[in-house]
Enzyme design. Structure first.
Site, PDB file in Angstrom:
ATOM      1  N   LYS A 162       0.852  -1.200   0.000  1.00 61.50           N
ATOM      2  CA  LYS A 162       0.000   0.000   0.000  1.00 61.50           C
ATOM      3  C   LYS A 162       0.888   1.252   0.000  1.00 61.50           C
ATOM      4  O   LYS A 162       2.093   1.163   0.264  1.00 61.50           O
ATOM      5  CB  LYS A 162      -0.919  -0.015   1.232  1.00 61.50           C
ATOM      6  CG  LYS A 162      -0.185  -0.011   2.578  1.00 61.50           C
ATOM      7  CD  LYS A 162      -1.123  -0.348   3.741  1.00 61.50           C
ATOM      8  CE  LYS A 162      -0.377  -0.380   5.066  1.00 61.50           C
ATOM      9  NZ  LYS A 162      -1.219  -0.912   6.152  1.00 61.50           N
TER      10      LYS A 162
ATOM     11  N   TYR B  36      15.263  31.013   5.287  1.00 58.53           N
ATOM     12  CA  TYR B  36      14.097  31.752   5.763  1.00 58.53           C
ATOM     13  C   TYR B  36      14.140  31.904   7.282  1.00 58.53           C
ATOM     14  O   TYR B  36      14.491  30.966   8.008  1.00 58.53           O
ATOM     15  CB  TYR B  36      12.815  30.991   5.409  1.00 58.53           C
ATOM     16  CG  TYR B  36      12.476  31.000   3.940  1.00 58.53           C
ATOM     17  CD1 TYR B  36      12.265  32.183   3.257  1.00 58.53           C
ATOM     18  CD2 TYR B  36      12.343  29.797   3.252  1.00 58.53           C
ATOM     19  CE1 TYR B  36      11.934  32.175   1.894  1.00 58.53           C
ATOM     20  CE2 TYR B  36      12.005  29.772   1.906  1.00 58.53           C
ATOM     21  CZ  TYR B  36      11.801  30.963   1.229  1.00 58.53           C
ATOM     22  OH  TYR B  36      11.478  30.948  -0.087  1.00 58.53           O
TER      23      TYR B  36
HETATM   24  C1  LIG Z   1      -0.492  -1.875   6.857  1.00 52.85           C
HETATM   25  C2  LIG Z   1      -1.019  -3.145   7.402  1.00 52.85           C
HETATM   26  C3  LIG Z   1      -0.172  -4.243   7.591  1.00 52.85           C
HETATM   27  C4  LIG Z   1       1.338  -4.169   7.411  1.00 52.85           C
HETATM   28  O1  LIG Z   1       1.908  -3.668   8.594  1.00 52.85           O
HETATM   29  P1  LIG Z   1       3.500  -3.574   8.781  1.00 52.85           P
HETATM   30  O2  LIG Z   1       3.657  -3.119  10.172  1.00 52.85           O
HETATM   31  O3  LIG Z   1       3.974  -2.566   7.794  1.00 52.85           O
HETATM   32  O4  LIG Z   1       4.048  -4.921   8.511  1.00 52.85           O
HETATM   33  C5  LIG Z   1      -0.733  -5.444   7.981  1.00 52.85           C
HETATM   34  N1  LIG Z   1      -2.060  -5.550   8.200  1.00 52.85           N
HETATM   35  C6  LIG Z   1      -2.910  -4.507   8.056  1.00 52.85           C
HETATM   36  C7  LIG Z   1      -4.360  -4.694   8.327  1.00 52.85           C
HETATM   37  C8  LIG Z   1      -2.413  -3.268   7.664  1.00 52.85           C
HETATM   38  O5  LIG Z   1      -3.253  -2.242   7.537  1.00 52.85           O
END
Ligand SMILES: *Cc1c(COP(=O)(O)O)cnc(C)c1O
Length: 403
Positions: free
Chosen positions: A48, A277
């Site tokens: 993601k 700045y």
């Molecule tokens: C983002 C997510 C993960 C992955 O988590 P990490 O800590 O990056 O391994 C796993 N399960 C769900 C439901 C998530 O939203």
């Protein structure tokens, strides 16, 4: 998202500021995670947020080639990018989608997470309206204590029963998500784990068969909570970033991303000169400074102004004054002089160990590594490196003329 194959061996000649993605490290991390899973386990690579800033398409392909069996994303748009790239592996949307997106999800053959009757109704309608023979694959999300997107156990059971009994739908899995797997105290993880196992037991009592169940994220997987035959849903660890200071990565896992740039200008500062700045930095003695074309609009946290450093000429170059939108100024390290064009490691993987790791930047910026990696902006080209050579480039702005 313009991704182009590049002839191996060609050096990067686009924008000086880029994120290098080490595909050898990525593959090694996936294999390392795969190897800590119990024999019946499998790995879902979480890609993601553009693979936590690393570039979803190339990362997904690499993770699958290195042994991940499945992928997960957060939105239909993210899944569509992968399907358009020809990636055919199972893809799960981990959270809520808008019920209006259900038909699009079915067209893309995306597995969905179900925690509400409303979404299930919409998926049902979409399934009945679409061609028979390919029922959508659904995962029921069980609430065990995170209180984000999950159905309380009774509702989760009802949802699972409804899916299992409906020939237009397929019950592909069930899962829960840990709230504190990255903390030293595992008491709450133990509670959530037990609650999920108890729920799976109720499912068994009702003879509802569920092919896949999963509970562990990266921290949970490293901590040994993936479950007997479970799928491990790993994001952050694949990228070689520790979930938290209390959940370090096993030895041998390596950071994948480094944000790099090149010096744009070298100049002298005299006592009394101020930089940037707000004039927050005032020179006390003559010193030499370098302009680096990276700023907060590239995702370089402005919170590092005046305190952070980057690697330049083998030493630590301290930030002087405020980080601007597109550029910042550093002091040349003692005994170092460089010309414009000199390579800078801004953050992340640095074999010399001088640049701050993503975890260290997160600490300085008062946030977590996830936030630092995933905020690296689209205008920063991703340069994919294998065996030390650039093999592909992705420019999130989609302008094919840039390179
Ligand atoms: C983002 C997510 C993960 C992955 O988590 P990490 O800590 O990056 O391994 C796993 N399960 C769900 C439901 C998530 O939203």
């Amino acid at each position: 998202m313009g991704e182009r194959a590049r002839p191996p061996g060609r050096a990067w000649s686009g924008r000086a500021t880029r994120a290098e993605i080490d595909l050898d490290a990525l593959g090694g991390n996936v294999r390392a995670l795969r190897s800590v899973l119990p024999p019946g386990g499998s790995l879902m690579a979480v890609v993601k947020a553009n693979a936590y800033g690393h570039g979803a398409t190339v990362v997904a392909r690499e993770a699958l080639a290195a042994g991940a069996e499945r992928l997960a994303v957060a939105t239909i748009g993210e899944a569509a990018v992968l399907r358009r790239a020809g990636i055919d592996a199972p893809i799960l949307i981990l959270g809520a989608i808008d019920p209006a997106e259900a038909p699009a999800a079915l067209r893309l053959r995306i597995e969905l997470t179900i925690a509400t009757e409303t979404l299930l109704d919409a998926v049902c309608d979409a399934a009945r309206a679409s061609a028979p023979g390919r029922p959508p694959r659904l995962h029921v999300k069980v609430e065990t204590g995170l209180h984000r997107y999950g159905a309380e156990p009774d509702l989760a059971l009802a949802l699972a029963r409804r899916i299992a009994d409906d020939p237009c739908l397929e019950l592909a899995g069930a899962f829960t998500h840990f709230a504190c797997a990255d903390e030293a105290d595992d008491a709450f993880t133990r509670e959530q784990d037990a609650a999920f196992s108890a729920w799976l037991g109720r499912l068994g009592d009702e003879s509802i068969a569920i092919p896949n169940h999963h509970r562990a994220n990266s921290a949970g997987t490293i901590g040994g909570w993936a479950g007997e035959t479970g799928i491990a849903r790993c994001g952050i660890a694949i990228y070689g970033i520790a979930p938290s200071p209390d959940a370090p990565l096993p030895p041998g896992m390596r950071p994948v991303m480094s944000v790099r740039s090149r010096v744009a200008r070298v100049f002298d500062l005299r006592p009394g000169d101020t930089v940037g700045y707000g004039r927050t930095y005032r020179c006390e003695r003559a010193e030499r400074a370098a302009l680096v074309p990276v700023g907060y609009a590239d995702g370089y946290p402005r919170a590092l102004s005046g305190t952070g450093h980057m690697a330049l000429g083998g030493g630590r170059a301290r930030l002087l004054g405020r980080i601007s939108m597109d550029q910042c100024v550093v002091r040349l390290p003692d005994g170092v002089d460089v010309a414009p064009g000199h390579e800078v490691v801004v953050l992340g993987a640095d074999p010399a160990g001088v640049a701050p790791s993503i975890e260290a930047v997160a600490e300085m910026a008062g946030t977590i590594g996830y936030d630092i990696a995933s905020r690296i902006a689209a205008r920063v080209p991703r340069v994919y490196v294998r065996s030390g050579e650039a093999v592909a480039v992705e420019d999130g702005l989609g302008d094919p003329d840039v390179v």
